[in-house]
Write a protein that holds these residues in place. Sequence first.
Motif, PDB file in Angstrom:
ATOM      1  N   VAL A 119       0.835  -1.199   0.000  1.00  0.00           N
ATOM      2  CA  VAL A 119       0.000   0.000   0.000  1.00  0.00           C
ATOM      3  C   VAL A 119       0.875   1.257   0.000  1.00  0.00           C
ATOM      4  O   VAL A 119       0.635   2.199  -0.760  1.00  0.00           O
ATOM      5  CB  VAL A 119      -0.948  -0.001   1.217  1.00  0.00           C
ATOM      6  CG1 VAL A 119      -1.715   1.312   1.316  1.00  0.00           C
ATOM      7  CG2 VAL A 119      -1.920  -1.172   1.125  1.00  0.00           C
ATOM      8  N   GLY A 120       1.906   1.262   0.863  1.00  0.00           N
ATOM      9  CA  GLY A 120       2.799   2.412   0.916  1.00  0.00           C
ATOM     10  C   GLY A 120       3.510   2.651  -0.395  1.00  0.00           C
ATOM     11  O   GLY A 120       3.679   3.802  -0.827  1.00  0.00           O
ATOM     12  N   GLN A 121       3.923   1.577  -1.069  1.00  0.00           N
ATOM     13  CA  GLN A 121       4.629   1.731  -2.342  1.00  0.00           C
ATOM     14  C   GLN A 121       3.708   2.307  -3.408  1.00  0.00           C
ATOM     15  O   GLN A 121       4.119   3.165  -4.211  1.00  0.00           O
ATOM     16  CB  GLN A 121       5.182   0.389  -2.809  1.00  0.00           C
ATOM     17  CG  GLN A 121       6.072   0.480  -4.034  1.00  0.00           C
ATOM     18  CD  GLN A 121       7.344   1.260  -3.767  1.00  0.00           C
ATOM     19  OE1 GLN A 121       8.269   0.771  -3.164  1.00  0.00           O
ATOM     20  NE2 GLN A 121       7.398   2.512  -4.239  1.00  0.00           N
ATOM     21  N   ILE A 122       2.458   1.868  -3.432  1.00  0.00           N
ATOM     22  CA  ILE A 122       1.505   2.400  -4.410  1.00  0.00           C
ATOM     23  C   ILE A 122       1.266   3.889  -4.164  1.00  0.00           C
ATOM     24  O   ILE A 122       1.251   4.699  -5.107  1.00  0.00           O
ATOM     25  CB  ILE A 122       0.182   1.611  -4.364  1.00  0.00           C
ATOM     26  CG1 ILE A 122       0.400   0.198  -4.926  1.00  0.00           C
ATOM     27  CG2 ILE A 122      -0.900   2.333  -5.159  1.00  0.00           C
ATOM     28  CD1 ILE A 122      -0.822  -0.690  -4.849  1.00  0.00           C
ATOM     29  N   ILE A 123       1.095   4.278  -2.895  1.00  0.00           N
ATOM     30  CA  ILE A 123       0.886   5.696  -2.582  1.00  0.00           C
ATOM     31  C   ILE A 123       2.102   6.516  -2.993  1.00  0.00           C
ATOM     32  O   ILE A 123       1.973   7.597  -3.574  1.00  0.00           O
ATOM     33  CB  ILE A 123       0.581   5.867  -1.078  1.00  0.00           C
ATOM     34  CG1 ILE A 123      -0.730   5.180  -0.713  1.00  0.00           C
ATOM     35  CG2 ILE A 123       0.505   7.352  -0.717  1.00  0.00           C
ATOM     36  CD1 ILE A 123      -1.018   5.156   0.776  1.00  0.00           C
ATOM     37  N   TRP A 124       3.297   5.998  -2.692  1.00  0.00           N
ATOM     38  CA  TRP A 124       4.532   6.696  -3.074  1.00  0.00           C
ATOM     39  C   TRP A 124       4.614   6.852  -4.586  1.00  0.00           C
ATOM     40  O   TRP A 124       4.971   7.924  -5.082  1.00  0.00           O
ATOM     41  CB  TRP A 124       5.739   5.922  -2.553  1.00  0.00           C
ATOM     42  CG  TRP A 124       7.055   6.602  -2.754  1.00  0.00           C
ATOM     43  CD1 TRP A 124       7.719   7.412  -1.881  1.00  0.00           C
ATOM     44  CD2 TRP A 124       7.885   6.537  -3.935  1.00  0.00           C
ATOM     45  NE1 TRP A 124       8.892   7.852  -2.426  1.00  0.00           N
ATOM     46  CE2 TRP A 124       9.025   7.341  -3.678  1.00  0.00           C
ATOM     47  CE3 TRP A 124       7.768   5.889  -5.165  1.00  0.00           C
ATOM     48  CZ2 TRP A 124      10.039   7.493  -4.622  1.00  0.00           C
ATOM     49  CZ3 TRP A 124       8.777   6.053  -6.111  1.00  0.00           C
ATOM     50  CH2 TRP A 124       9.892   6.836  -5.837  1.00  0.00           C
ATOM     51  N   CYS A 125       4.286   5.802  -5.315  1.00  0.00           N
ATOM     52  CA  CYS A 125       4.362   5.846  -6.777  1.00  0.00           C
ATOM     53  C   CYS A 125       3.357   6.841  -7.346  1.00  0.00           C
ATOM     54  O   CYS A 125       3.669   7.579  -8.291  1.00  0.00           O
ATOM     55  CB  CYS A 125       4.116   4.450  -7.355  1.00  0.00           C
ATOM     56  SG  CYS A 125       5.502   3.308  -7.143  1.00  0.00           S
TER      57      CYS A 125
END
Length: 225
Positions: A119-125
């Motif tokens: 989830v964090g990686q998707i938000i960062w991307c």
Amino acid sequence: MLGLLFGFAIVHSGGAALRPWAEKHIGCRLYRIIFAFSSLPLAVILIIYFFNHRYDGLQLWYVQNLPGVQPFVWVLSAISFLFLYPATFNLLEIAAIQKPQVHLFETGIIRITRHPQMVGQIIWCVAHTLWLGTSFTLVTSIGLVLHHLFGVWHGDRRLSDRYGEAYAQVKQRTSIMPFAAILEGRQSILWQEFLRPSYLGVAIFVLLLWWSHPLLLEATSKIEL
């Protein structure tokens, strides 16, 4: 960039898959050290390469001059780090100071999503692709998201193999999609679980990153990658 991401995925996910065998034959601490010294250099290369080439390719959109976009991107980035580095991670185990173990967590941010790093990686991307707007950043984000989606399947499979029915019950009480289990009544948030020093550490890290961001960009630009 996709080649670098694929190489990192093989080392990182492959190393995770080998963990049961490796810990049995060489021990938990030595495995952790080998895993870290294999993954971290590749991660550093990826970060430097991304910084140095973030404006490569086509400029698909440009919104940096629009009001509110910069604070929106920073807020999204700060939220992403709360998921990327949840308080359930034991830093002493990561550094192999304490004996590294596989934990079956179901507290804190795991109540929101069983796979907070994804989830964090998707938000960062989403935040960085919106800000930069280049085809290079879009391709990088797609590669990162695909790797983390694979990690969802890979992580669930490894924990199922290790814990069996106990993990099946955890899956019943949690969700991959953020807040889904809470909305469905299978889980509830205990806010006191978030009052931990590690979350304060993440907040300080975000502030330091905001302050040092120009310095990082300047430093990486001097490295030829």
